[in-house]
Write a protein that holds these residues in place. Structure first.
Motif, short mmCIF file in Angstrom:
data_model
loop_
_atom_site.label_atom_id
_atom_site.label_comp_id
_atom_site.label_asym_id
_atom_site.label_seq_id
_atom_site.Cartn_x
_atom_site.Cartn_y
_atom_site.Cartn_z
N LEU A 47 0.83 -1.22 0.00
CA LEU A 47 0.00 0.00 0.00
C LEU A 47 0.86 1.25 0.00
CD1 LEU A 47 -2.83 -1.14 2.45
CD2 LEU A 47 -2.89 -1.02 -0.06
N HIS A 48 1.99 1.21 0.70
CA HIS A 48 2.95 2.32 0.66
C HIS A 48 3.43 2.54 -0.78
CE1 HIS A 48 6.46 4.77 1.67
NE2 HIS A 48 7.22 3.90 1.02
N GLN A 49 3.75 1.45 -1.47
CA GLN A 49 4.21 1.55 -2.86
C GLN A 49 3.11 2.05 -3.79
OE1 GLN A 49 5.61 -2.53 -3.20
NE2 GLN A 49 7.75 -1.89 -3.11
N LYS A 50 1.87 1.81 -3.39
CA LYS A 50 0.74 2.27 -4.20
C LYS A 50 0.44 3.75 -3.97
CE LYS A 50 -3.85 0.57 -5.53
NZ LYS A 50 -4.99 -0.30 -5.21
N GLY A 51 1.11 4.35 -2.97
CA GLY A 51 0.96 5.78 -2.74
C GLY A 51 0.13 6.15 -1.53
N TYR A 52 -0.29 5.17 -0.73
CA TYR A 52 -1.07 5.46 0.46
C TYR A 52 -0.16 5.90 1.60
CZ TYR A 52 -4.96 2.93 -1.80
OH TYR A 52 -5.95 2.52 -2.66
N GLN A 53 -0.73 6.66 2.55
CA GLN A 53 0.00 7.03 3.77
C GLN A 53 -0.21 5.92 4.80
OE1 GLN A 53 -1.65 11.26 4.10
NE2 GLN A 53 0.34 11.54 4.83
N VAL A 54 0.87 5.24 5.16
CA VAL A 54 0.77 4.05 5.99
C VAL A 54 1.49 4.25 7.32
CG1 VAL A 54 1.39 1.60 6.19
CG2 VAL A 54 0.60 2.52 3.99
#
Length: 451
Positions: free
Chosen positions: A20-27
């Motif tokens: 999800l981090h790689q997808k651009g989400y703030q994790v």
């Protein structure tokens, strides 16, 4: 989107966090303890919590999603705060479904073989540069993470685990994916702490089959009577594609399968793995890979991590480690090694490590599981039994369960290690089966004894 993971350090959870981090989400995330490889991988992506523990102050109305891991408890302070604020809380499989509900979902289920089959499929797709999203339960060669999510890919391949989704969602994970294409490899009673009877366990696979979308395709191992009954009795409107073990032979230590294009040498071996290959082929064909292209790619597949993974070999000795721990997996792995190395002495070492395997009543399921081995050793830790708050298991109970008079049993890690390191390993094949590590066995040190 701002997402917070409660229990970010788990094998599956930290991979989803990275994806999800790689997808651009703030994790962000929390956990009370995180070990390697999760720790160093989270650190690499800047996702490792600054300190371990649970911090309700991390939970605020700014968070759009909470993803809850199985390691957390129902009274987890962060979970309670999220519930108090009315935040959207997903289990791991629930969120994977949300990420893939507009894709073609391919779900690989079964008591055994699902990680290997998923790995085979991904290996073939990667070989032919076919991009898909995925979630698999082992680290694969050529893949950076065990989870990959995109906006654009049409397919997602999911390993469908029958274990529970989260501390507040007691549904098996694979009930939540609603597959368009699915596979069932085998049904052999497991997770008895959750499914106390075999009938209750089988029911989960019936629910999975009936959860498929209308008109979906089910690929199933027709040689497994339980799978055959579940799939063929289902009244769900799905297409059914049976598979079975392909014709094969072993020559000079290499397994070959017979194909229309000729005999194909493989890097893998064992009847159970050839069954897995047959199932993977059907799935790949449903995803647009023709038979010839499948065979071209699968010839270079060397196995999933910890699944008959070769850790040492010289001209007269080979040592494998394998994740096998349930009775059916132990039997299949032991038979595979003996068949592949029929001229050698097979030394099979099993650690009873899981809740099921350390349960006195379940032990009877292991009858005959090590019969294919020339030397059979069982290790278990009384300390592990206490930690799991189970009734004490005796050596006599274990000996009676396996019904093998020459069974060797160890309960002391040092004594087991001394036994292993003093064996004459000339003309042998050794397989170490466990989901643990035999009380701290150093596999690299073991590797050094044959060189």
């Amino acid at each position: 989107m701002k997402i917070h993971f409660i229990a970010i350090g788990g094998s599956a959870m930290h991979n989803l966090a990275i994806a999800l981090h790689q997808k651009g989400y703030q994790v962000s995330g929390s956990d009370d303890t995180i070990h390697d490889p999760s720790k160093s991988r989270l650190e690499k992506y800047g996702l490792l919590p600054a300190e371990f523990g649970w911090f309700p102050e991390k939970i605020s109305s700014e968070l759009e999603v909470i993803i809850l891991g199985m390691h957390a408890k129902k009274d987890n302070p962060e979970l309670l705060k999220a519930q108090e604020l009315g935040l959207k809380i997903y289990s791991y499989p629930e969120f994977l479904y949300e990420q893939s509900k507009d894709k073609t979902r391919v779900v690989i289920g079964g008591s055994h073989g699902k990680t290997t089959i998923t790995s085979m499929i991904l290996h073939v797709l990667n070989y032919h540069d076919k991009k898909v999203d995925y979630m698999v339960g082992a680290q694969l060669e050529g893949f950076e993470t065990m989870v990959h999510l995109t906006q654009e890919n049409d397919f997602i391949v999911l390993e469908g685990d029958e274990y529970l989704s989260s501390p507040i969602d007691m549904r098996p994970k694979f009930h939540l994916y609603k597959p368009n294409i699915a596979l069932l490899s085998g049904i052999a009673w497991d997770h008895i702490n959750v499914f106390p009877t075999f009938e209750n366990y089988v029911e989960q696979f019936k629910i999975f089959t009936d959860s498929m979308v209308n008109g979906g395709s089910m690929v199933y191992n027709v040689e497994d009577e339980n799978v055959k009954e579940v799939v063929e009795s289902s009244e769900n409107h799905i297409k059914k594609y049976p598979y079975e073990t392909p014709n094969y032979f072993i020559e000079n230590g290499t397994t070959y399968i017979e194909t229309e294009e000729g005999d194909l040498p493989l890097e893998i071996f064992g009847k159970h793995n050839l069954q897995n290959l047959a199932g993977a082929k059907w799935i790949c064909q449903h995803m647009g890979i023709d038979e010839d292209d499948f065979y071209e790619a699968i010839a270079s597949f060397s196995g999933a991590s910890k699944r008959l993974e070769k850790i040492a070999e010289n001209t007269s000795t080979v040592i494998f480690k394998d994740f096998a721990h349930s009775p059916s997996k132990v039997a299949a792995t032991t038979k595979a090694v003996k068949e592949q190395y029929s001229e050698r002495t097979v030394l099979a070492c099993l650690e009873l490590h899981t809740y099921s395997s350390l349960n006195a009543e379940f032990l009877a399921e292991y009858k005959g599981a090590l019969d294919a081995a020339d030397k059979a050793i069982v290790f278990y830790s009384p300390h592990a039994v206490k930690i799991k708050q189970l009734e004490e298991v005796t050596e006599k109970q274990i000996a009676d369960a396996f019904e093998r008079e020459d069974l060797i049993i160890y309960t002391n890690p040092q004594e087991f290690k001394e036994f292993l390191f003093t064996q004459d390993l000339n003309n042998t094949a050794t397989v170490l089966m466990s989901s643990g590590n035999y009380g701290g066995l150093d596999f690299e040190e073991l590797r050094s004894i044959i060189f």
